[in-house]
Design a protein around this motif. Structure first.
Motif, mmCIF file in Angstrom:
data_model
loop_
_atom_site.group_PDB
_atom_site.id
_atom_site.type_symbol
_atom_site.label_atom_id
_atom_site.label_comp_id
_atom_site.label_asym_id
_atom_site.label_seq_id
_atom_site.Cartn_x
_atom_site.Cartn_y
_atom_site.Cartn_z
ATOM 1 N N GLU A 206 0.831 -1.130 0.025
ATOM 2 C CA GLU A 206 0.077 -0.064 0.048
ATOM 3 C C GLU A 206 0.827 1.208 0.082
ATOM 4 O O GLU A 206 0.697 2.244 -0.802
ATOM 5 C CB GLU A 206 -0.992 -0.084 1.197
ATOM 6 N N HIS A 207 1.729 1.258 0.856
ATOM 7 C CA HIS A 207 2.626 2.399 0.974
ATOM 8 C C HIS A 207 3.966 1.977 1.623
ATOM 9 O O HIS A 207 4.206 0.980 2.230
ATOM 10 C CB HIS A 207 2.302 3.695 1.565
ATOM 11 N N ILE A 208 5.001 2.755 1.543
ATOM 12 C CA ILE A 208 6.205 2.668 2.516
ATOM 13 C C ILE A 208 6.426 3.900 3.420
ATOM 14 O O ILE A 208 6.174 5.153 2.945
ATOM 15 C CB ILE A 208 7.416 2.685 1.599
ATOM 16 N N SER A 209 6.410 3.514 4.731
ATOM 17 C CA SER A 209 6.316 4.492 5.720
ATOM 18 C C SER A 209 7.977 5.106 6.112
ATOM 19 O O SER A 209 8.771 4.096 6.146
ATOM 20 C CB SER A 209 5.703 4.163 7.121
ATOM 21 N N LYS A 210 8.156 6.304 6.220
ATOM 22 C CA LYS A 210 9.563 6.857 6.471
ATOM 23 C C LYS A 210 9.637 7.174 8.024
ATOM 24 O O LYS A 210 10.764 7.433 8.389
ATOM 25 C CB LYS A 210 9.867 7.744 5.805
ATOM 26 N N SER A 211 8.490 7.216 8.680
ATOM 27 C CA SER A 211 8.465 7.875 10.044
ATOM 28 C C SER A 211 9.108 7.128 11.060
ATOM 29 O O SER A 211 9.994 7.647 11.862
ATOM 30 C CB SER A 211 7.077 8.204 10.458
ATOM 31 N N ASP A 212 9.044 5.876 11.180
ATOM 32 C CA ASP A 212 9.652 5.031 12.099
ATOM 33 C C ASP A 212 10.881 4.042 11.563
ATOM 34 O O ASP A 212 10.869 2.859 11.783
ATOM 35 C CB ASP A 212 8.887 4.411 13.126
ATOM 36 N N GLY A 213 11.554 4.664 10.491
ATOM 37 C CA GLY A 213 12.709 3.764 9.835
ATOM 38 C C GLY A 213 11.683 3.420 8.645
ATOM 39 O O GLY A 213 10.249 3.342 8.829
ATOM 40 N N TYR A 214 12.383 2.650 7.613
ATOM 41 C CA TYR A 214 11.554 2.511 6.360
ATOM 42 C C TYR A 214 10.961 0.997 6.844
ATOM 43 O O TYR A 214 11.410 0.088 7.182
ATOM 44 C CB TYR A 214 12.454 2.378 5.402
ATOM 45 N N VAL A 215 9.473 1.102 6.312
ATOM 46 C CA VAL A 215 8.933 -0.251 6.611
ATOM 47 C C VAL A 215 7.728 -0.093 5.435
ATOM 48 O O VAL A 215 7.293 0.927 5.021
ATOM 49 C CB VAL A 215 7.989 -0.088 8.067
ATOM 50 N N VAL A 216 7.243 -1.347 5.211
ATOM 51 C CA VAL A 216 6.226 -1.536 3.940
ATOM 52 C C VAL A 216 4.981 -1.706 4.751
ATOM 53 O O VAL A 216 4.618 -2.680 5.672
ATOM 54 C CB VAL A 216 6.599 -2.838 3.255
ATOM 55 N N LYS A 217 4.123 -0.979 4.497
ATOM 56 C CA LYS A 217 2.584 -1.060 4.759
ATOM 57 C C LYS A 217 1.988 -2.040 3.596
ATOM 58 O O LYS A 217 1.907 -1.565 2.601
ATOM 59 C CB LYS A 217 1.654 -0.004 5.219
ATOM 60 N N LEU A 218 1.556 -3.161 3.983
ATOM 61 C CA LEU A 218 0.493 -4.085 3.057
ATOM 62 C C LEU A 218 -0.700 -3.773 3.109
ATOM 63 O O LEU A 218 -1.585 -3.150 3.998
ATOM 64 C CB LEU A 218 0.710 -5.418 3.466
#
Length: 243
Positions: A206-218
């Motif tokens: 769905e998106h890639i979050s940068k707020s708390d380190g790079y993580v993938v949101k499915l």
């Protein structure tokens, strides 16, 4: 095939180069290094089919490099040493072969044949899956082989020597092969290794979050998949952007 040599003893390096030139005309030495830091930099650039390395490099040892890269299966390490006491650590690091010095052409032939067999098996597996138009894959466990649709795989997580498949219907299936093997088998136009422990189907991102380190949101999933620092460039290249 392309080989990268890591050896800090000039005489040993000369012997290896001479043996390879004389007995292995199908091999190309694409780089050499005498330190771990130099090896890491050069290997990232040249992508060898296998790495031929001495275990002891001054005050360093090759296991530092193996731990840095992870995915030992991918680099097809052949280790050399004058000391037999490293055998257990070499085996636990999943290196392909282990040669006790002095290095002879017979020992080298045996080790390099193992590389050829592994590479051939990998190519055959890719071809077999290609013939299926990348629609299906077999997941082998202890007591059965399940056939699933590749596009139903949301992500795969490493579980030691096993792999856990998380599917679109919410189910989980465990396969008795490591994550690296599935990285080779699955189409790289869809599946990306975001982390040493995760292989993600990018169609479900769905998106890639940068707020708390790079993580993938499915999509439709609360699971957050980490993106390791050294995989950020891979993701950026896949998405054709800077992150």
């Amino acid at each position: 095939m392309k080989v990268f040599i890591i050896e800090d003893d000039e005489w040993s390096k000369l012997i290896l180069d001479k043996l390879i030139t004389s007995y292995f005309p199908d091999l190309e030495v694409i780089g050499t290094a005498s330190t771990i830091s130099d090896a890491i930099t050069l290997i990232n650039d040249c992508e060898p089919d296998f790495i031929l390395a001495d275990i002891k490099l001054g005050n360093e040892d090759i296991f530092e490099l193996i731990n840095h890269f992870g995915e030992a299966w991918k680099y097809n390490y052949i280790l050399t040493t004058s000391h037999e006491n490293y055998a257990l650590e070499a085996i636990s690091s999943e290196v392909l072969d282990y040669i006790i010095k002095p290095i002879t052409v017979e020992k080298l032939i045996t080790a390099i044949n193992k590389v050829k067999i592994r590479i051939k098996a990998s190519l055959e597996s890719k071809e077999e899956n290609g013939n299926r138009n990348h629609q299906l894959i077999g997941i082998s466990s202890v007591d059965k082989i399940e056939v699933i649709k590749i596009d139903s795989i949301v992500y795969i997580k490493a579980n030691g020597r096993y792999s856990d498949f998380y599917l679109m219907d919410g189910s989980r299936k465990t396969a008795s092969r490591n994550l690296g093997e599935y990285e080779k088998l699955l189409p790289n136009e869809n599946f990306v290794r975001t982390h040493q422990s995760y292989l993600v189907n990018m169609n479900y991102v769905e998106h890639i979050s940068k707020s708390d380190g790079y993580v993938v949101k499915l999509i439709n999933n609360d699971k957050l998949i980490p993106i390791s620092k050294r995989k950020q460039d891979v993701i950026a290249k896949f998405l054709k952007l800077k992150i």
